[in-house]
Write a protein that holds these residues in place. Structure first.
Motif, PDB file in Angstrom:
ATOM      1  N   GLU A  21      -1.088  -3.867   7.792  1.00  0.00           N
ATOM      2  CA  GLU A  21      -1.585  -2.870   6.847  1.00  0.00           C
ATOM      3  C   GLU A  21      -0.427  -2.291   6.031  1.00  0.00           C
ATOM      4  OE1 GLU A  21      -4.494  -1.887   5.945  1.00  0.00           O
ATOM      5  OE2 GLU A  21      -5.823  -2.736   7.455  1.00  0.00           O
ATOM      6  N   GLY A  22       0.649  -1.924   6.716  1.00  0.00           N
ATOM      7  CA  GLY A  22       1.797  -1.365   6.011  1.00  0.00           C
ATOM      8  C   GLY A  22       2.463  -2.366   5.089  1.00  0.00           C
ATOM      9  N   LEU A  23       2.554  -3.634   5.531  1.00  0.00           N
ATOM     10  CA  LEU A  23       3.200  -4.665   4.735  1.00  0.00           C
ATOM     11  C   LEU A  23       2.481  -4.905   3.423  1.00  0.00           C
ATOM     12  CD1 LEU A  23       5.374  -6.908   4.565  1.00  0.00           C
ATOM     13  CD2 LEU A  23       3.712  -8.436   5.667  1.00  0.00           C
ATOM     14  N   TRP A  24       1.179  -5.132   3.487  1.00  0.00           N
ATOM     15  CA  TRP A  24       0.454  -5.471   2.261  1.00  0.00           C
ATOM     16  C   TRP A  24       0.233  -4.263   1.362  1.00  0.00           C
ATOM     17  CZ3 TRP A  24       1.677 -10.014   2.054  1.00  0.00           C
ATOM     18  CH2 TRP A  24       1.502 -10.924   3.079  1.00  0.00           C
ATOM     19  N   ARG A  25       0.171  -3.077   1.957  1.00  0.00           N
ATOM     20  CA  ARG A  25      -0.027  -1.889   1.123  1.00  0.00           C
ATOM     21  C   ARG A  25       1.231  -1.517   0.345  1.00  0.00           C
ATOM     22  NH1 ARG A  25      -4.437   2.082   2.917  1.00  0.00           N
ATOM     23  NH2 ARG A  25      -5.931   0.737   3.963  1.00  0.00           N
ATOM     24  N   MET A  26       2.368  -2.076   0.703  1.00  0.00           N
ATOM     25  CA  MET A  26       3.605  -1.833  -0.044  1.00  0.00           C
ATOM     26  C   MET A  26       3.898  -2.946  -1.044  1.00  0.00           C
ATOM     27  SD  MET A  26       6.281  -0.249   2.739  1.00  0.00           S
ATOM     28  CE  MET A  26       6.350  -1.778   3.677  1.00  0.00           C
ATOM     29  N   VAL A 221       2.937   3.557  -9.418  1.00  0.00           N
ATOM     30  CA  VAL A 221       2.310   4.838  -9.057  1.00  0.00           C
ATOM     31  C   VAL A 221       1.137   4.623  -8.107  1.00  0.00           C
ATOM     32  CG1 VAL A 221       1.017   6.813  -9.950  1.00  0.00           C
ATOM     33  CG2 VAL A 221       3.041   5.994 -11.172  1.00  0.00           C
ATOM     34  N   PHE A 222       0.266   3.680  -8.428  1.00  0.00           N
ATOM     35  CA  PHE A 222      -0.925   3.484  -7.611  1.00  0.00           C
ATOM     36  C   PHE A 222      -0.605   2.771  -6.302  1.00  0.00           C
ATOM     37  CE2 PHE A 222      -3.003   5.041 -11.247  1.00  0.00           C
ATOM     38  CZ  PHE A 222      -4.302   5.366 -10.892  1.00  0.00           C
ATOM     39  N   ASN A 223       0.531   2.102  -6.241  1.00  0.00           N
ATOM     40  CA  ASN A 223       0.946   1.532  -4.975  1.00  0.00           C
ATOM     41  C   ASN A 223       1.204   2.643  -3.955  1.00  0.00           C
ATOM     42  OD1 ASN A 223       2.046  -0.892  -3.387  1.00  0.00           O
ATOM     43  ND2 ASN A 223       3.780   0.510  -3.332  1.00  0.00           N
ATOM     44  N   ARG A 224       1.731   3.764  -4.417  1.00  0.00           N
ATOM     45  CA  ARG A 224       1.954   4.913  -3.536  1.00  0.00           C
ATOM     46  C   ARG A 224       0.623   5.464  -3.033  1.00  0.00           C
ATOM     47  NH1 ARG A 224       6.858   7.347  -3.478  1.00  0.00           N
ATOM     48  NH2 ARG A 224       5.902   9.385  -3.090  1.00  0.00           N
ATOM     49  N   VAL A 225      -0.397   5.414  -3.884  1.00  0.00           N
ATOM     50  CA  VAL A 225      -1.729   5.863  -3.458  1.00  0.00           C
ATOM     51  C   VAL A 225      -2.252   4.961  -2.349  1.00  0.00           C
ATOM     52  CG1 VAL A 225      -4.115   6.239  -4.182  1.00  0.00           C
ATOM     53  CG2 VAL A 225      -2.235   6.830  -5.733  1.00  0.00           C
ATOM     54  N   LEU A 226      -2.070   3.657  -2.503  1.00  0.00           N
ATOM     55  CA  LEU A 226      -2.563   2.714  -1.499  1.00  0.00           C
ATOM     56  C   LEU A 226      -1.858   2.902  -0.163  1.00  0.00           C
ATOM     57  CD1 LEU A 226      -2.919  -0.590  -3.572  1.00  0.00           C
ATOM     58  CD2 LEU A 226      -4.644   1.142  -3.083  1.00  0.00           C
TER      59      LEU A 226
END
Length: 236
Positions: A21-26, A221-226
């Motif tokens: 989850e952490g890998l793909w969300r970054m 910006v939206f990557n931080r939201v994810l």
């Protein structure tokens, strides 16, 4: 080991659910980094309608750099696919399945057009520019600029799906949503850059710099939201 024990271990171990989850969300960070690297490597492509000799000279003299940039950009297409998959997962978790589907569809269109663009550029650098057919090289160079302009529409749709979907899910503020809508409008306008020369030309500053930078900023910006959005189920 029982099936339940195996499932629990795979979801809570070092490389379990939290890791993936952490890998793909970054992954949006990788898009930004790879885009900058590819842009620096590739250099300044000749404008649409540039003299055939200038086109041939660019692709022939920068052959290695262009091919390396094509490889980096190809990897970035994969980053884009993973980013869209992550965006869809977050939206589905939040009950916004329609916007998640729109993100997948638009990212597929963007990826296809980008791969076409990379294939033409790599082909020019690899052999076409050195084949002696300067007219073909010049025509293909002009084609790449047309692809850049037309890719504005699916790029705008991808930004729209993320901005609207996350806003409907209550994961972004009205202010950030308004900024996302503004980028969508400016992105659609990128598909109208058909003036024969200047700022609003296919190879003008808007298509070459402004619109790509807006897209990269939106991803960052939206990557931080994810990355901050809670995961309610094991998606990976």
């Amino acid at each position: 080991m029982s099936a339940s024990t195996t499932a629990t271990s795979s979801s809570t171990g070092k490389y379990g659910r939290a890791f993936w989850e952490g890998l793909w969300r970054m992954n949006g960070n990788s898009i930004v980094l790879f885009a900058i690297i590819a842009w620096v490597l590739y250099g300044s492509q000749p404008n649409a309608g540039a003299p055939a000799d200038a086109v041939v000279a660019f692709y022939a003299s920068h052959r290695t750099r262009i091919l390396i940039a094509a490889m980096v950009s190809g990897l970035n297409v994969l980053n884009l696919m993973w980013f869209a998959a992550t965006l869809r997962t977050v939206l589905v978790d939040a009950g916004q399945d329609g916007w998640g589907g729109a993100a997948i569809a638009s990212s597929a269109a963007v990826g296809a057009l980008f791969l076409l663009l990379l294939a033409v550029n790599a082909g020019l650098a690899y052999s076409i520019a050195g084949s002696g057919n300067s007219a073909l090289a010049s025509g293909l160079n002009d084609l790449t600029w047309a692809v850049v302009v037309l890719s504005s529409f699916p790029r705008a749709m991808l930004i729209m799906s993320g901005s609207f979907g996350l806003w409907r899910a209550g994961l972004i503020t009205n202010k950030l949503f308004g900024a996302g809508v503004a980028v969508v409008v400016l992105g659609v306008l990128g598909g109208t850059t058909w003036v024969s020369g200047g700022f609003w030309a296919p190879d003008g500053a808007y298509s070459r710099i402004v619109w790509p930078v807006l897209g990269i900023v939106w991803v960052a910006v939206f990557n931080r939201v994810l990355t901050r959005s809670p995961a309610t189920r094991a998606a990976w």
